[in-house]
Scaffold this motif. Structure first.
Motif, short mmCIF file in Angstrom:
data_model
loop_
_atom_site.label_atom_id
_atom_site.label_comp_id
_atom_site.label_asym_id
_atom_site.label_seq_id
_atom_site.Cartn_x
_atom_site.Cartn_y
_atom_site.Cartn_z
N ASP A 124 0.80 -1.04 0.11
CA ASP A 124 0.04 0.02 0.01
C ASP A 124 0.86 1.21 0.05
N PHE A 125 0.38 2.29 -0.35
CA PHE A 125 1.15 3.79 -0.44
C PHE A 125 0.57 4.65 0.24
N ILE A 126 1.07 5.54 1.00
CA ILE A 126 0.79 6.82 1.69
C ILE A 126 1.68 7.84 0.92
N PHE A 127 1.05 8.80 0.40
CA PHE A 127 1.71 10.22 0.09
C PHE A 127 1.83 11.01 0.95
N LEU A 128 2.96 11.74 1.03
CA LEU A 128 3.12 12.83 1.94
C LEU A 128 3.30 14.03 1.04
N SER A 129 2.61 15.12 1.39
CA SER A 129 2.62 16.15 0.34
C SER A 129 3.50 17.35 0.94
N ASP A 130 3.78 17.66 2.21
CA ASP A 130 4.39 18.77 2.54
C ASP A 130 5.88 19.30 2.14
N TRP A 131 6.59 18.25 1.96
CA TRP A 131 8.01 18.52 1.75
C TRP A 131 8.20 17.86 0.07
N SER A 132 6.93 17.28 -0.71
CA SER A 132 7.37 16.92 -1.79
C SER A 132 7.66 17.87 -2.85
N GLU A 133 8.36 17.48 -3.84
CA GLU A 133 8.80 18.42 -5.07
C GLU A 133 8.10 17.84 -6.61
N SER A 134 7.28 16.67 -6.22
CA SER A 134 6.83 16.10 -7.36
C SER A 134 5.41 16.91 -7.67
N ASP A 135 5.36 16.76 -9.32
CA ASP A 135 4.14 17.35 -9.84
C ASP A 135 3.02 16.17 -10.13
N TYR A 136 3.45 14.99 -9.64
CA TYR A 136 2.54 14.04 -9.90
C TYR A 136 1.34 14.09 -8.97
N HIS A 137 0.34 13.36 -9.37
CA HIS A 137 -0.90 13.83 -8.65
C HIS A 137 -1.34 12.69 -7.54
N PHE A 138 -0.77 11.82 -7.52
CA PHE A 138 -0.78 10.45 -6.53
C PHE A 138 -2.41 10.42 -6.42
N CYS A 139 -3.13 10.40 -7.34
CA CYS A 139 -4.79 10.06 -7.29
C CYS A 139 -4.98 8.66 -6.69
N ASP A 140 -3.95 7.60 -7.14
CA ASP A 140 -4.08 6.27 -6.99
C ASP A 140 -3.42 5.83 -5.64
N ALA A 141 -2.88 6.85 -4.88
CA ALA A 141 -2.42 6.50 -3.37
C ALA A 141 -3.50 5.98 -2.55
N ASP A 142 -3.36 5.23 -1.71
CA ASP A 142 -4.11 4.63 -0.62
C ASP A 142 -4.47 5.64 0.42
N LEU A 143 -3.58 6.75 0.38
CA LEU A 143 -4.08 7.67 1.52
C LEU A 143 -2.95 8.73 1.23
N ARG A 144 -3.55 10.34 1.22
CA ARG A 144 -2.82 11.27 0.82
C ARG A 144 -2.93 11.98 2.14
N LEU A 145 -1.66 12.44 2.82
CA LEU A 145 -1.77 13.17 3.90
C LEU A 145 -0.67 14.31 3.68
N ALA A 146 -0.62 15.19 4.85
CA ALA A 146 0.48 16.15 4.71
C ALA A 146 1.98 15.83 5.16
N SER A 147 1.94 14.87 6.44
CA SER A 147 3.20 14.84 7.01
C SER A 147 3.14 13.36 7.76
N ILE A 148 4.15 13.27 8.58
CA ILE A 148 4.30 12.23 9.45
C ILE A 148 3.36 12.23 10.60
N SER A 149 3.31 13.83 11.11
CA SER A 149 2.47 13.93 12.10
C SER A 149 0.86 13.84 11.70
N ALA A 150 0.60 14.15 10.40
CA ALA A 150 -0.97 13.81 9.93
C ALA A 150 -1.24 12.25 10.19
N ILE A 151 -0.04 11.34 9.92
CA ILE A 151 -0.34 9.98 10.01
C ILE A 151 -0.61 9.69 11.41
N VAL A 152 0.32 10.24 12.25
CA VAL A 152 -0.13 10.05 13.60
C VAL A 152 -1.57 10.45 14.07
#
Length: 221
Positions: free
Chosen positions: A185-213
């Motif tokens: 499975d895959f969790i995308f973290l957005s806060d520090w990412s430089e990627s322009d990929y949309h990650f629509c197919d990620a299982d979970l999209r969150l901002a940071s490790i703190s957001a996972i917590v």
């Protein structure tokens, strides 16, 4: 996607996930390539950002063969570039921000094994994590280049270091592609990412490790 409490293994990318180091790496690529001209240095940065998660060995080899136009790569020239880049990166990795919430997330996943699987140099990663007191969290090991993420995930799966169900926490397109190939499975973290990929197919999209917590804590009984 499995419940976050049910994962046997958590796999983490480093840059942009555990460390706020994407900009450190980007700047180091530019500075190492700058003697070849600003246009070529910018071209390397564009290639680097567009291929997040790929090792420096591949990026500098491509730089010399395709961007500089050497064709056949001189190994001594490649090694000089790699050493120059490593020198610029080291200080940045020791001083950049560490993700908040790691200790709490580790406490919330006591039965899980944690691994780092990064495009960064393996020896460098292990030294930085030891220096910064982070190695203690990753009982499954800290792995990096010159092996690719696909190779590391395949090897650790075969050796049962990586047990499933597992989840990969990353910030690049290569991260999610490697995770899928490995059956994770895959969790995308957005806060520090430089990627322009949309990650629509990620299982979970969150901002940071703190957001996972926060996400995990809200679902704990």
């Amino acid at each position: 996607m499995s419940s976050l409490q049910q994962y046997s293994t958590w796999v983490f990318d480093c840059d942009g996930v555990l460390l706020h180091s994407n900009r450190v790496k980007t700047d180091a690529f530019y500075r190492a390539a700058e003697p070849y001209g600003t246009d070529k240095a910018r071209a390397l940065v564009d290639y680097h950002v567009g291929n997040g998660g790929i090792s420096r060995y591949i990026k500098f080899r491509t730089f010399l063969s395709d961007i500089v136009g050497r064709g056949q790569v001189d190994e001594e020239e490649l090694d000089t570039l790699l050493q120059c880049y490593a020198g610029y990166v080291w200080d940045g990795l020791l001083s950049c921000e560490v993700a908040q919430g790691l200790e709490r997330l580790r406490a919330l996943t006591p039965q899980s094994s944690w691994l780092v699987v990064s495009g960064g140099d393996q020896a460098e990663l292990r030294a930085v994590f030891a220096e910064r007191g982070l190695a203690k969290y990753f009982d499954g090991g800290i792995f990096g280049s010159p092996d690719t993420k696909d190779e590391i995930l395949s090897r650790t799966t075969e050796s049962r270091v990586l047990r499933k169900p597992g989840v990969f926490v990353g910030d690049s397109r290569y991260d999610i592609e490697a995770a899928r190939r490995a059956g994770l499975d895959f969790i995308f973290l957005s806060d520090w990412s430089e990627s322009d990929y949309h990650f629509c197919d990620a299982d979970l999209r969150l901002a940071s490790i703190s957001a996972i917590v926060r996400h995990l804590s809200s679902r704990c009984p």
